[in-house]
Design a protein around this motif. Structure first.
Motif, PDB file in Angstrom:
ATOM      1  N   UNK A   2       9.136  -0.090  -9.125  1.00 38.07           N
ATOM      2  CA  UNK A   2      10.458   0.512  -9.266  1.00 38.07           C
ATOM      3  C   UNK A   2      10.814   1.222  -7.981  1.00 38.07           C
ATOM      4  N   UNK A   3      12.002   0.927  -7.448  1.00 36.54           N
ATOM      5  CA  UNK A   3      12.460   1.556  -6.213  1.00 36.54           C
ATOM      6  C   UNK A   3      13.583   2.536  -6.544  1.00 36.54           C
ATOM      7  N   UNK A   4      13.331   3.798  -6.222  1.00 41.76           N
ATOM      8  CA  UNK A   4      14.271   4.876  -6.526  1.00 41.76           C
ATOM      9  C   UNK A   4      14.772   5.476  -5.232  1.00 41.76           C
ATOM     10  N   UNK A   5      16.078   5.637  -5.122  1.00 47.00           N
ATOM     11  CA  UNK A   5      16.655   6.351  -3.994  1.00 47.00           C
ATOM     12  C   UNK A   5      16.906   7.791  -4.381  1.00 47.00           C
ATOM     13  N   UNK A   6      16.406   8.714  -3.575  1.00 44.96           N
ATOM     14  CA  UNK A   6      16.570  10.150  -3.827  1.00 44.96           C
ATOM     15  C   UNK A   6      17.382  10.744  -2.700  1.00 44.96           C
ATOM     16  N   UNK A   7      18.445  11.446  -3.038  1.00 47.81           N
ATOM     17  CA  UNK A   7      19.269  12.056  -2.004  1.00 47.81           C
ATOM     18  C   UNK A   7      19.897  13.340  -2.530  1.00 47.81           C
ATOM     19  N   UNK A   8      20.596  14.020  -1.653  1.00 50.55           N
ATOM     20  CA  UNK A   8      21.264  15.271  -1.997  1.00 50.55           C
ATOM     21  C   UNK A   8      21.725  15.952  -0.724  1.00 50.55           C
ATOM     22  N   UNK A  23       3.821  14.864  -7.522  1.00 51.72           N
ATOM     23  CA  UNK A  23       2.829  15.425  -8.451  1.00 51.72           C
ATOM     24  C   UNK A  23       2.716  14.582  -9.718  1.00 51.72           C
ATOM     25  N   UNK A  24       3.823  13.955 -10.121  1.00 52.99           N
ATOM     26  CA  UNK A  24       3.820  13.113 -11.307  1.00 52.99           C
ATOM     27  C   UNK A  24       3.212  11.737 -11.042  1.00 52.99           C
ATOM     28  N   UNK A  25       3.022  11.383  -9.773  1.00 53.74           N
ATOM     29  CA  UNK A  25       2.403  10.109  -9.454  1.00 53.74           C
ATOM     30  C   UNK A  25       3.256   9.150  -8.649  1.00 53.74           C
ATOM     31  N   UNK A  26       4.484   9.539  -8.312  1.00 50.76           N
ATOM     32  CA  UNK A  26       5.346   8.655  -7.533  1.00 50.76           C
ATOM     33  C   UNK A  26       4.851   8.552  -6.093  1.00 50.76           C
ATOM     34  N   UNK A  27       5.127   7.415  -5.468  1.00 49.04           N
ATOM     35  CA  UNK A  27       4.870   7.221  -4.042  1.00 49.04           C
ATOM     36  C   UNK A  27       6.130   7.639  -3.294  1.00 49.04           C
ATOM     37  N   UNK A  95      10.079   1.640   6.360  1.00 51.32           N
ATOM     38  CA  UNK A  95      10.196   1.818   4.908  1.00 51.32           C
ATOM     39  C   UNK A  95       9.783   0.554   4.175  1.00 51.32           C
ATOM     40  N   UNK A  96      10.257  -0.599   4.652  1.00 48.04           N
ATOM     41  CA  UNK A  96       9.901  -1.871   4.023  1.00 48.04           C
ATOM     42  C   UNK A  96       8.398  -2.099   4.088  1.00 48.04           C
ATOM     43  N   UNK A  97       7.792  -1.725   5.211  1.00 49.09           N
ATOM     44  CA  UNK A  97       6.347  -1.895   5.374  1.00 49.09           C
ATOM     45  C   UNK A  97       5.577  -1.027   4.383  1.00 49.09           C
ATOM     46  N   UNK A  98       6.000   0.222   4.237  1.00 48.45           N
ATOM     47  CA  UNK A  98       5.312   1.133   3.316  1.00 48.45           C
ATOM     48  C   UNK A  98       5.541   0.730   1.862  1.00 48.45           C
ATOM     49  N   UNK A  99       6.733   0.270   1.558  1.00 46.62           N
ATOM     50  CA  UNK A  99       7.033  -0.171   0.195  1.00 46.62           C
ATOM     51  C   UNK A  99       6.181  -1.375  -0.170  1.00 46.62           C
ATOM     52  N   UNK A 100       6.074  -2.323   0.741  1.00 41.87           N
ATOM     53  CA  UNK A 100       5.259  -3.520   0.485  1.00 41.87           C
ATOM     54  C   UNK A 100       3.798  -3.165   0.268  1.00 41.87           C
ATOM     55  N   UNK A 101       3.342  -2.072   0.861  1.00 42.16           N
ATOM     56  CA  UNK A 101       1.951  -1.670   0.723  1.00 42.16           C
ATOM     57  C   UNK A 101       1.659  -0.831  -0.500  1.00 42.16           C
ATOM     58  N   UNK A 102       2.694  -0.462  -1.284  1.00 40.47           N
ATOM     59  CA  UNK A 102       2.478   0.347  -2.486  1.00 40.47           C
ATOM     60  C   UNK A 102       1.950  -0.517  -3.620  1.00 40.47           C
ATOM     61  N   UNK A 103       1.246   0.069  -4.583  1.00 39.63           N
ATOM     62  CA  UNK A 103       0.742  -0.704  -5.730  1.00 39.63           C
ATOM     63  C   UNK A 103       1.879  -1.357  -6.512  1.00 39.63           C
ATOM     64  N   UNK A 104       1.569  -2.473  -7.161  1.00 39.15           N
ATOM     65  CA  UNK A 104       2.586  -3.226  -7.897  1.00 39.15           C
ATOM     66  C   UNK A 104       3.225  -2.399  -9.006  1.00 39.15           C
ATOM     67  N   UNK A 105       2.472  -1.446  -9.570  1.00 39.50           N
ATOM     68  CA  UNK A 105       2.998  -0.649 -10.680  1.00 39.50           C
ATOM     69  C   UNK A 105       3.559   0.699 -10.222  1.00 39.50           C
ATOM     70  N   UNK A 106       3.782   0.850  -8.933  1.00 41.37           N
ATOM     71  CA  UNK A 106       4.215   2.135  -8.396  1.00 41.37           C
ATOM     72  C   UNK A 106       5.682   2.426  -8.692  1.00 41.37           C
ATOM     73  N   UNK A 107       5.979   3.719  -8.807  1.00 38.38           N
ATOM     74  CA  UNK A 107       7.351   4.213  -8.717  1.00 38.38           C
ATOM     75  C   UNK A 107       7.513   4.707  -7.286  1.00 38.38           C
ATOM     76  N   UNK A 108       8.242   3.946  -6.478  1.00 38.22           N
ATOM     77  CA  UNK A 108       8.404   4.274  -5.063  1.00 38.22           C
ATOM     78  C   UNK A 108       9.731   5.009  -4.890  1.00 38.22           C
TER      79      UNK A 108
END
Length: 399
Positions: A2-8, A23-27, A95-108
């Protein structure tokens, strides 16, 4: 994943939200950290900045002199755009490189200060915006960054305002209280929406919807919500596939089940099947089986289509995939535009909905009860189309 955009906006508390998500486990992928990394001493990014803005942007130790660069860029749109052309492509690549390296079940979670300003919202499955009152933001900037009130006001004014960010937001976290209150909001979001959203996405299954019937009062944000979903679908597909907001939530002032109905136009159903995996990765998996519409006024005949759902447990959606120009495609657009344009038809439908809802407490029997009304109203809609010369709008047709 799951890819989440966080902004503010600056000073709203986005970093605090990112820490709690972690802390909840997101990358967490922090765009500010990457923006520093790609122009660190000895990088080609730094060399390009020096070439563009002069040796005065280079500190004695060989690193970037950030205050000197800020003085050159702040308030100068051309200089800012030049800097963005140097930094943004490098940050996106990293960003694309780091996202590709995250676990398949990650919340990025991509922590991106200018996510809205740079038009990145459709590239995420979900966009979270952190919001706080202006006075609180100015106070925080003074406490954490040593800014004067005027400096803080200038930085806030240089970014998109809250209304613009809110239009891009699937979730708004209000940070006008304590840190514990903010953390509680983040925990609920992660456990109740992000984690199950990721699981549904990974398993290619739609989020479950409540079988019980509830007709909601008209929500003026339904078209805005549909617009965000449409932008994601368009981002996921090759150009040339129209996506339309249809159904009751597309008719201002009409009560409806809180389910956004969308329609994707394709040239053939075989083409629809080739797009299914792209749609699933974007959060719109195909529902199993062969799905059809009942043909209005033609006994025993059906209109074939494909039906996709949504993996987000916080937003129920039906994505109808129909052949452009087919009877089902035309009917969906005609009924929407007829109800938008003829208040008597819209109000009659609203009154009928109220009667059916009183008689049926199940979404499926309610849907069956609507069929005779649609048969009659379809004829009225056809008469209206003939008298007005109605045609599907350009936004509903291939570009």
């Amino acid at each position: 994943m799951l890819k989440v955009g966080l902004t503010g906006g600056i000073g709203a508390g986005k970093s605090a939200v990112a820490r709690r998500l972690s802390r909840n486990g997101a990358v967490i992928i922090d765009a500010d950290v990457l923006a520093r990394e790609v122009v660190a001493a000895g990088t080609d990014g730094l060399a390009e900045i020096v070439a563009a803005f002069g040796a005065g942007t280079l500190a004695a130790g060989g690193e970037l002199d950030r205050p000197a660069l800020a003085a050159k860029v702040f308030g100068d749109d051309d200089a800012r755009r030049t800097l963005e052309k140097i930094i943004h492509p490098r940050v996106r690549a990293r960003t694309a490189e780091l996202t590709a390296g995250a676990p398949a079940e990650a919340v990025v979670v991509n922590d991106v200060p200018l996510l809205v300003e740079t038009g990145l919202a459709p590239s995420y499955h979900l966009v979270v915006v952190v919001e706080a009152g202006r006075a609180a933001r100015i106070r925080r900037l003074a406490e954490t960054r040593g800014m004067t009130a005027d400096q803080a006001e200038a930085r806030i004014a240089a970014q998109a305002d809250d209304a613009v960010r809110r239009r891009a937001a699937d979730v708004v976290l209000i940070n006008d209280g304590t840190l514990d209150e903010l953390n509680a909001q983040v925990d609920r979001l992660y456990r109740g929406r992000l984690r199950p959203y990721e699981e549904h996405l990974r398993l290619r299954v739609s989020a479950r919807t409540d079988r019980r019937l509830h007709i909601a009062e008209p929500d003026p944000t339904w078209p805005e919500q549909a617009g965000r979903l449409i932008a994601r679908i368009r981002h996921a597909l090759p150009p040339g596939h129209p996506v339309s907001h249809i159904g009751s939530t597309a008719v201002p002032g009409l009560p409806a089940k809180d389910i956004i109905d969308l329609m994707l136009g394709v040239r053939t159903l075989a083409e629809a099947d080739t797009l299914a995996e792209r749609l699933a990765r974007a959060g719109f998996p195909q529902r199993p089986g062969e799905w059809v519409d009942n043909a209005r006024g033609i006994p025993g005949e059906t209109w074939p289509k494909r039906l996709h759902g949504g993996t987000d447990p916080g937003r129920a959606v039906n994505l109808h995939v129909r052949v452009i120009g087919s009877p089902g495609w035309r009917f969906a657009l005609l009924m929407r535009d007829h109800l938008r344009s003829v208040p008597e038809a819209r109000d009659g439908y609203a009154a009928a909905k109220a009667r059916w809802a009183a008689e049926h407490h199940d979404r499926y029997t309610y849907a069956d009860a609507k069929e005779p009304w649609f048969d009659d109203e379809a004829r009225a809609a056809d008469d209206w189309a003939e008298s007005t010369g109605w045609q599907p709008g350009p936004e509903d047709c291939p570009s």
